[in-house]
Design an enzyme around this catalytic site. Structure first.
Site, PDB file in Angstrom:
ATOM      1  N   ASP A   1      -8.412  -9.925 -10.888  1.00  0.00           N
ATOM      2  CA  ASP A   1      -9.507 -10.371 -10.027  1.00  0.00           C
ATOM      3  C   ASP A   1      -9.141 -10.240  -8.554  1.00  0.00           C
ATOM      4  O   ASP A   1      -7.979 -10.020  -8.202  1.00  0.00           O
ATOM      5  CB  ASP A   1      -9.826 -11.844 -10.307  1.00  0.00           C
ATOM      6  CG  ASP A   1     -10.485 -12.060 -11.648  1.00  0.00           C
ATOM      7  OD1 ASP A   1     -11.092 -11.111 -12.173  1.00  0.00           O
ATOM      8  OD2 ASP A   1     -10.385 -13.186 -12.179  1.00  0.00           O
TER       9      ASP A   1
ATOM     10  N   TYR B   1       1.865 -13.174 -17.292  1.00  0.00           N
ATOM     11  CA  TYR B   1       1.429 -13.642 -15.977  1.00  0.00           C
ATOM     12  C   TYR B   1       2.284 -14.833 -15.533  1.00  0.00           C
ATOM     13  O   TYR B   1       2.789 -15.596 -16.364  1.00  0.00           O
ATOM     14  CB  TYR B   1      -0.036 -14.094 -16.007  1.00  0.00           C
ATOM     15  CG  TYR B   1      -1.043 -12.978 -16.050  1.00  0.00           C
ATOM     16  CD1 TYR B   1      -1.596 -12.472 -14.879  1.00  0.00           C
ATOM     17  CD2 TYR B   1      -1.461 -12.437 -17.260  1.00  0.00           C
ATOM     18  CE1 TYR B   1      -2.539 -11.453 -14.916  1.00  0.00           C
ATOM     19  CE2 TYR B   1      -2.393 -11.412 -17.308  1.00  0.00           C
ATOM     20  CZ  TYR B   1      -2.925 -10.929 -16.133  1.00  0.00           C
ATOM     21  OH  TYR B   1      -3.857  -9.910 -16.173  1.00  0.00           O
TER      22      TYR B   1
END
EC number: 5.4.99.12
Length: 250
Positions: free
Chosen positions: A52, A111
């Site tokens: 994003d 992540y």
């Protein structure tokens, strides 16, 4: 056409995410334009994970096809030369089999989320973390995180605009640890829903400040209700740190 696998690093702060858009600058656009300049033809790159706006990567993986056989060090170095001054770098390049797919061949994505947990705001690196000035209990956050492991419907942590066909995902890792003033969240799965990691981190923050216990975090998951989720953690703290693939065959 020879296929190449690139490992790419970028600072997502100034980009509108990974995926090419009509108006806003994206990482995909910057990389494709740089490669096209040295290759002499338009190219399309395909990534392992579409980050994003504001999300960073130290180990994004992409594949692309070129119309001639280039040395891998030339692909890396020429890409970087044309990427300047963008905050994007090709860390490595290698030739791969024609059936390699950066997205569909991936076994697991990793992540990391960084929280600066102290009263004083950061003077440095504020684009790479979430500053939470109130005290957080990392042990409570880790205990709550373990209730989310496994295969579940993660609708409670899913963005309203998420386009995934199913909200069911298998979460392999969700660890929380404090190192000095920082709280680090490490998570791994084959794939994640849109905003899933940031939604989970925001909910774990509530566990850290005592507003939810481990059972309460599990209740959020079981509710499948996005309105029960904690605040969406800011994009700045999130970084894609790795992608796993099967070992190449003989």
């Amino acid at each position: 056409m020879p296929r190449y696998k690139l490992v790419v690093e970028y600072d997502g702060s100034g980009f509108a995410g990974w995926q090419r858009q009509a108006a806003d600058r994206t990482v995909q656009q910057a990389l494709e334009e740089a490669i096209a300049r040295f290759a002499g033809a338009p190219v399309r790159v395909h990534c392992a994970g579409r980050t994003d706006a504001g999300v960073h990567a130290t180990h994004q993986v992409v594949h692309l096809d070129l119309d001639r056989d280039w040395r891998t060090d030339t692909v890396r170095d020429a890409s970087n030369a044309h990427l300047r001054p963008e905050p994007v770098a090709v860390v490595s390049a290698e030739r791969v089999r024609p059936d390699f797919d950066a997205r569909h061949s991936a076994l697991r994505r990793h992540y990391r989320y960084r929280i600066l947990n102290r009263r004083s705001p950061p003077a440095l690196g504020r684009a790479y973390l979430w500053h939470v000035p109130w005290s957080l209990d990392a042990h409570a956050m880790h205990a709550a995180a373990q209730t989310l492991l496994g295969r579940h419907d993660f609708s409670a942590f899913r963005a309203a605009e998420c386009q995934a066909n199913s909200p069911v995902r298998t979460l392999d890792q969700l660890d929380v640890a404090r190192i000095g003033d920082e709280i680090l969240v490490a998570t791994s799965a084959r794939s994640f829903l849109h905003h899933q990691v940031r939604g989970m981190v925001g909910t774990l923050m509530l566990a850290g400040c005592g507003r939810l216990d481990a059972a309460g975090v599990r209740a959020v998951l079981d509710s499948r209700d996005r309105t029960r989720c904690g605040p969406l953690a800011p994009a700045a703290g999130l970084t894609l740190t790795g992608v796993d693939y099967p070992e190449p065959g003989p």
